[in-house]
Design an enzyme around this catalytic site. Structure first.
Site, PDB file in Angstrom:
ATOM      1  N   CYS A  42       0.834  -1.206   0.000  1.00  0.00           N
ATOM      2  CA  CYS A  42       0.000   0.000   0.000  1.00  0.00           C
ATOM      3  C   CYS A  42       0.864   1.250   0.000  1.00  0.00           C
ATOM      4  O   CYS A  42       1.426   1.628   1.035  1.00  0.00           O
ATOM      5  CB  CYS A  42      -0.927   0.001   1.213  1.00  0.00           C
ATOM      6  SG  CYS A  42      -1.986   1.466   1.327  1.00  0.00           S
ATOM      7  N   CYS A  45      -0.467   4.056   2.243  1.00  0.00           N
ATOM      8  CA  CYS A  45      -0.214   3.832   3.670  1.00  0.00           C
ATOM      9  C   CYS A  45       1.236   4.112   4.045  1.00  0.00           C
ATOM     10  O   CYS A  45       1.523   4.683   5.101  1.00  0.00           O
ATOM     11  CB  CYS A  45      -0.541   2.389   4.040  1.00  0.00           C
ATOM     12  SG  CYS A  45      -2.165   1.806   3.511  1.00  0.00           S
ATOM     13  N   ASP A  46       2.173   3.677   3.194  1.00  0.00           N
ATOM     14  CA  ASP A  46       3.580   3.629   3.601  1.00  0.00           C
ATOM     15  C   ASP A  46       4.524   4.536   2.814  1.00  0.00           C
ATOM     16  O   ASP A  46       5.710   4.611   3.139  1.00  0.00           O
ATOM     17  CB  ASP A  46       4.089   2.186   3.485  1.00  0.00           C
ATOM     18  CG  ASP A  46       3.300   1.228   4.368  1.00  0.00           C
ATOM     19  OD1 ASP A  46       2.854   1.659   5.442  1.00  0.00           O
ATOM     20  OD2 ASP A  46       3.125   0.059   3.975  1.00  0.00           O
TER      21      ASP A  46
END
Length: 320
Positions: free
Chosen positions: A132, A135-136
């Site tokens: 992701c 997300c990261d």
């Protein structure tokens, strides 16, 4: 016989459990083999509201689980082998519990990211391997990263990562991309994206603490190469966890559960779907939690509507 049963303990399932428990609907929450969902594979979660300093993925799931238990949600470990939604009460066959029944069911079984299944991949999840970018990506500011994939998701993730990374290398096993032309053009116009076609990932390399690169095989020469990188992002799709349903409910061509727009209603009255199992676009913890709330409210409204019908029928029959 349970009033409500929730399948799954990611952000969607646990949020649904909190709401249903507070509504005195005594939900049974079935935890599968990976309680907590994909967030248990994530280290720092910095984009979930309410945690200014961030929180570890497993810790966030444990906090939500405790909150649901505090209001009376009941948790059981078990794998659902089959379901019968043909009539109510709904029947679920669980390996650890046998056959159980429910007045309403919320499906929050999530979706699993497709993995390469190569050495070094699994053990480095959260240490440089990610599924992701949203997300990261923030953690890879001014670093080199690799995106594996050739579809629209890969193009989107690569473009997003250029906001942070100094260099993004896109690796695809074929000579042509599967992505739509407009998505390809956007990526091709980005000067930070470098291309490596006809490469098959062989091994994720690390120093024991973090990712250091990706070993690939050149499909034209059969020679192996190593691309140095601080992160490897997998963008080869997601698999909704719906196999156990065996056509008991309407899904799209990829297995994601279809819901009525603006609701969590499936084609079966009394069965609701929330989280990544019905969301092929956003796939974020906060959006999953939002649909978990929606599913709980939809389920409560459904059950309350049945109570009103029963009450009305009793009056018409002269009962009090």
């Amino acid at each position: 016989m349970y009033k409500t049963i929730i399948l799954g303990t990611g952000p969607a399932g646990l949020t649904a459990a909190i709401y249903l428990a507070r509504a005195n609907l005594e939900p049974l929450v079935l935890e599968g083999p990976e309680p907590g969902g994909q967030l248990t594979l994530t280290t720092d979660v910095e984009n979930y509201p309410g945690f200014s300093e961030g929180i570890m993925g497993p810790e966030l799931m444990e906090v939500m689980r405790k909150q649901a238990k505090r209001f009376g949600a009941h948790f059981e470990r078990g794998w659902v082998k089959s379901v019968d939604f043909s009539e109510r009460p709904f029947k679920l066959n669980v390996d650890t519990l046998g056959e159980i029944q429910a007045g309403a069911v919320i499906l929050s079984t999530g979706a699993s990211a497709r993995m390469l299944k190569i050495p070094g991949e699994k053990k480095n999840l959260g240490r440089g391997v990610s599924t992701c970018a949203t997300c990261d990506g923030f953690f890879f500011r001014n670093k080199k990263v690799i995106v594996v994939g050739g579809g629209d998701s890969a193009m989107e993730e690569a473009n997003f990562l250029t906001r942070f990374a100094s260099e993004v290398r896109l690796i695809h096993r074929r000579s042509e991309l599967r992505a739509s032309r407009i998505m390809q053009e956007r990526a091709e116009e980005n000067e930070k994206i470098f291309w490596s076609y006809n490469r098959t990932p062989v091994e994720v390399l690390s120093d024991g603490k973090k990712v250091t690169g990706l070993k690939v095989k050149n499909n034209e020469t059969d020679e192996e190469e190593v691309f140095e990188a601080d992160g490897v992002f997998l963008a080869i799709g997601h698999i909704p966890n719906t196999r156990f349903l065996e056509n008991a409910i309407d899904t799209d061509e990829d297995g994601f559960i279809k819901v009525e727009p603006g609701t969590t209603n499936t084609n079966i009255p009394g069965v609701f779907a929330s989280g990544d199992v019905q969301d092929r676009k956003y796939r974020q913890a906060v959006t999953a939690a939002g649909t978990g709330c929606m599913a709980a409210m939809d389920a409560e409204k459904f059950i309350e509507g049945e109570r009103i019908i029963d009450w009305s029928q009793n009056l018409s029959e002269g009962q009090t």
